[in-house]
Design an enzyme around this catalytic site. Structure first.
Site, PDB file in Angstrom:
ATOM      1  N   ASP A  84       4.473   4.902   3.558  1.00 20.74           N
ATOM      2  CA  ASP A  84       3.477   3.891   3.206  1.00 20.74           C
ATOM      3  C   ASP A  84       3.049   4.092   1.753  1.00 20.74           C
ATOM      4  O   ASP A  84       2.594   5.172   1.387  1.00 20.74           O
ATOM      5  CB  ASP A  84       2.262   4.065   4.146  1.00 20.74           C
ATOM      6  CG  ASP A  84       1.710   2.735   4.599  1.00 20.74           C
ATOM      7  OD1 ASP A  84       1.450   1.891   3.735  1.00 20.74           O
ATOM      8  OD2 ASP A  84       1.536   2.549   5.822  1.00 20.74           O
ATOM      9  N   ASP A 187       1.178  -1.362   1.107  1.00 22.68           N
ATOM     10  CA  ASP A 187      -0.136  -1.708   1.639  1.00 22.68           C
ATOM     11  C   ASP A 187      -0.806  -2.776   0.765  1.00 22.68           C
ATOM     12  O   ASP A 187      -0.818  -2.655  -0.469  1.00 22.68           O
ATOM     13  CB  ASP A 187      -0.987  -0.422   1.646  1.00 22.68           C
ATOM     14  CG  ASP A 187      -2.285  -0.568   2.396  1.00 22.68           C
ATOM     15  OD1 ASP A 187      -2.234  -0.868   3.598  1.00 22.68           O
ATOM     16  OD2 ASP A 187      -3.360  -0.385   1.774  1.00 22.68           O
ATOM     17  N   GLU A 268       3.012  -5.655   2.949  1.00 19.28           N
ATOM     18  CA  GLU A 268       1.914  -6.143   3.773  1.00 19.28           C
ATOM     19  C   GLU A 268       1.167  -7.134   2.901  1.00 19.28           C
ATOM     20  O   GLU A 268       0.233  -6.788   2.175  1.00 19.28           O
ATOM     21  CB  GLU A 268       0.980  -5.004   4.191  1.00 19.28           C
ATOM     22  CG  GLU A 268      -0.073  -5.484   5.175  1.00 19.28           C
ATOM     23  CD  GLU A 268      -1.374  -4.692   5.166  1.00 19.28           C
ATOM     24  OE1 GLU A 268      -2.043  -4.654   6.189  1.00 19.28           O
ATOM     25  OE2 GLU A 268      -1.730  -4.119   4.122  1.00 19.28           O
ATOM     26  N   HIS A 330      -1.078  -1.028  13.583  1.00 16.48           N
ATOM     27  CA  HIS A 330      -2.245  -0.154  13.728  1.00 16.48           C
ATOM     28  C   HIS A 330      -3.571  -0.838  13.397  1.00 16.48           C
ATOM     29  O   HIS A 330      -4.612  -0.190  13.380  1.00 16.48           O
ATOM     30  CB  HIS A 330      -2.052   1.067  12.828  1.00 16.48           C
ATOM     31  CG  HIS A 330      -1.938   0.661  11.379  1.00 16.48           C
ATOM     32  ND1 HIS A 330      -0.825   0.017  10.888  1.00 16.48           N
ATOM     33  CD2 HIS A 330      -2.809   0.743  10.354  1.00 16.48           C
ATOM     34  CE1 HIS A 330      -1.006  -0.247   9.610  1.00 16.48           C
ATOM     35  NE2 HIS A 330      -2.207   0.180   9.263  1.00 16.48           N
ATOM     36  N   ASP A 331      -3.531  -2.127  13.074  1.00 15.88           N
ATOM     37  CA  ASP A 331      -4.756  -2.834  12.686  1.00 15.88           C
ATOM     38  C   ASP A 331      -5.197  -3.873  13.699  1.00 15.88           C
ATOM     39  O   ASP A 331      -6.192  -4.560  13.475  1.00 15.88           O
ATOM     40  CB  ASP A 331      -4.528  -3.567  11.346  1.00 15.88           C
ATOM     41  CG  ASP A 331      -4.456  -2.615  10.175  1.00 15.88           C
ATOM     42  OD1 ASP A 331      -5.079  -1.538  10.239  1.00 15.88           O
ATOM     43  OD2 ASP A 331      -3.767  -2.944   9.189  1.00 15.88           O
TER      44      ASP A 331
HETATM   45  C1  NOJ Z   1      -4.088  -2.240   5.337  1.00 18.55           C
HETATM   46  C2  NOJ Z   1      -3.874  -1.164   6.346  1.00 18.55           C
HETATM   47  O1  NOJ Z   1      -2.924  -1.602   7.283  1.00 18.55           O
HETATM   48  C3  NOJ Z   1      -5.215  -0.865   6.952  1.00 18.55           C
HETATM   49  O2  NOJ Z   1      -5.106   0.019   8.030  1.00 18.55           O
HETATM   50  C4  NOJ Z   1      -6.116  -0.308   5.886  1.00 18.55           C
HETATM   51  O3  NOJ Z   1      -7.412  -0.162   6.401  1.00 18.55           O
HETATM   52  C5  NOJ Z   1      -6.178  -1.236   4.672  1.00 18.55           C
HETATM   53  N1  NOJ Z   1      -4.906  -1.733   4.287  1.00 18.55           N
HETATM   54  C6  NOJ Z   1      -6.731  -0.516   3.483  1.00 18.55           C
HETATM   55  O4  NOJ Z   1      -5.759   0.338   2.951  1.00 18.55           O
END
Ligand code: NOJ
Length: 544
Positions: A84, A187, A268, A330-331
């Site tokens: 990542d 990210d 992302e 994971h979000d």
């Molecule tokens: C996206 C990530 O997937 C998330 O888990 C994170 O909180 C935010 N970016 C900040 O890095």
């Protein structure tokens, strides 16, 4: 998997499970690559997405030697490793930020975004909000300026207009590529560059036409409702996201990746507009190799919603490129739990897995999805995620989808001898690798079969995608064709609970059933119509 009884998964733990992921035989899952969420040195205010040293492994997870060993052993099994890259922001404890905030004259002052306050009341420089809660600006008492953070105040944003930042991050990228990693997940890359004039963002309702309508059409009711509640504080990221300069940054990254053949990147990059998201592949395929399109993680359980989403994304992508598909991460609440409203979650999980692994592009399986692992319901005391800690009980945060992998029915689901860092998900006796491995009819066995089958099928690996029929006729079933050379496959997915009879497209051929989510179905030849049970999906090969 925890190797040292500390209750937390670690690199040696993963090493001990590589054979489960791919041992070269059909007994294993057969995956080709792993994307790791960040395991770099971090004070861990946001699940490691606040990095204080990009070139060190956090000791809780292991050492550089452990990672070297993991890379070697993964590569021996033909598993690539993606890490990542979290460079919109660093941790507030990263030496770059400590130096930057030490004084206004610091040599690294301009590595972050510092601004004076506005007016007599010394208000923040503009109305930008961070993604978790409150303004995106924090006042620094010592140097009497605000600094920008698109997430927590412990995650200050780097200043991507400063070429020194590009150089330093370029060094980080080269460091890991030289180390042997095969690529990066980027990210929040749409956040890198910010408006030079620091203009106020328009409020959300200014864009209601673009956004609201879509939210209430294909999206889940909850997603729509949450947006509605948040309306007064919401804004469109016109000036702090998707700035044109971000494309230049990504081209710089791509130049580096190109020097390491066989490496890849997946962004992302979020947004409602598929054309905008697709633009980050670059006009000349000179930016990201792939990008997630997050629409799919917010859809209602409707064949037409999935069909429309896939079609939209396929249409927007530049030719020669392909999608990255994911249903969970994971979000967000695990897909299985998003759609587990009538005790048919297991059937839906199989249908989704079939769709994920047969669509065009690179499928990303979130750990545990292959055993239909459910979301955990956590109490306030159990939470780790800053989002949950702030909003509980309105929002439980993201910990429910981050619980330990369920390896067996043993204590702590075989994950650790110690109390795990988060509680386990529900029904671990039923949903674990060991139980499912010995059951030929489990979703795990189904997933393995599908993955290994996919490897043998050029149509699935790199074939064209074509939706079948009109969207209006996709009320119950999402049907599409994948084809490469002489191989033509039909994927029929019945999203409804009722039986559906679907005709094969006309022509002088017969269909042969290759695989169904229903393990009781026997092989069938000479098909001209398929009778699908409720929530059944299948792959049919067209034989000329
Ligand atoms: C996206 C990530 O997937 C998330 O888990 C994170 O909180 C935010 N970016 C900040 O890095």
């Amino acid at each position: 998997m925890d190797s040292n009884s500390k209750g937390l998964g670690d690199l040696q733990g993963i090493l001990s499970k590589l054979d489960y992921l791919n041992d070269g035989t059909q007994h294993s899952l057969g995956i080709d690559a792993i994307w790791f969420s960040p395991f770099f040195k971090s004070p861990d205010y946001d699940y490691g997405y606040d990095i204080s040293d990009y070139c060190q492994i956090d000791p809780r997870y292991g050492s550089l030697d452990d990672f070297q060993q993991l890379l070697e052993e993964a590569h021996e099994r033909s598993i690539k490793v993606i890490v990542d890259l979290v460079v919109n922001h660093t941790s507030h404890l990263h030496p770059w930020f400590l130096e930057s905030r030490s004084s206004r004259d610091s040599s690294k002052r301009n590595w972050y975004i510092w601004e004076d306050g506005r007016g007599k009341k010394n208000r923040p420089p503009n109305n930008w909000r961070n993604h978790f809660f409150g303004p995106a600006w924090t006042w620094d008492e010592k140097t009497e300026q605000y600094y920008l953070h698109s997430f927590l105040s412990e995650q200050p944003d780097l200043n991507w207009r400063n070429p020194e930042v590009m150089e330093a991050v370029g060094d980080v990228i080269r460091y890991w590529l030289n180390f042997g990693v095969d690529g990066f997940r980027l990210d929040v890359a749409h956040h890198y560059s910010k408006d030079q004039k620091m203009r106020n963002n328009p409020l959300f309702f200014a864009g209601w036409k673009d956004s609201t309508v879509k939210f209430f059409s294909d999206r889940t009711f909850m997603a729509g409702l949450m947006k509605l509640f948040a309306l007064p504080t919401m804004q469109i990221g016109k000036y702090n996201q998707h700035q044109p300069e971000t494309h230049e940054i990504l081209k710089g990254f791509r130049n580096i990746f190109n020097q390491y053949p066989g490496t890849t990147s997946v962004g992302e990059i979020m947004g409602d507009n598929p054309e905008l998201i697709a633009s980050y592949y670059g006009q000349h395929s000179d930016e990201l190799h792939m990008n997630f399109y997050f629409e799919m993680l917010h859809l209602r359980w409707k064949a037409s919603a999935f069909r429309r989403c896939v079609d939209r994304w396929e249409k927007a992508l530049p030719s020669g490129s392909w999608p990255a598909h994911a249903l969970s991460n994971h979000d967000i609440t695990r897909a299985i739990s998003r759609y587990d409203f009538d005790n048919r979650g297991d059937d839906r999980a199989r249908l989704l897995m079939l769709m994920l692994l047969t669509l065009r592009g690179t499928p990303f399986i979130y750990y545990g999805e292959e055993i239909a692992m459910r979301e955990a319901k956590l109490s306030r005391e159990d939470l780790r995620d800053p989002v949950g800690l702030k909003w509980y009980p309105l929002h439980e945060g993201r910990d429910g989808c981050r619980t330990p992998m369920q390896w067996s029915g043993d204590i702590n689901a075989g994950f650790s001898n110690a109390k795990p860092w988060l509680p386990l998900g529900p029904d671990t006796d039923q949903y674990n690798v060991s139980v499912m491995d010995s059951d030929q009819q489990s979703i795990l066995s189904f997933t393995k079969k599908l993955i290994w089958m996919r490897k043998e099928m050029p149509a699935l690996l790199e074939g064209e995608y074509k939706a079948i029929g009109e969207v209006v006729s996709s009320k119950h079933c999402f049907c599409f064709e994948r084809s490469a050379g002489k191989q033509r496959l039909l994927i029929y997915l019945n999203f409804s609970l009722q039986r559906q009879n679907v005709d094969l497209p006309g022509g002088n051929f017969a269909g042969r059933l290759l695989l169904s989510t229903n393990h009781e179905r026997k092989s069938e030849n000479n098909l001209s119509t398929v009778n699908l049970d409720g929530l059944e999906g299948c792959i049919i090969e067209i034989c000329p």
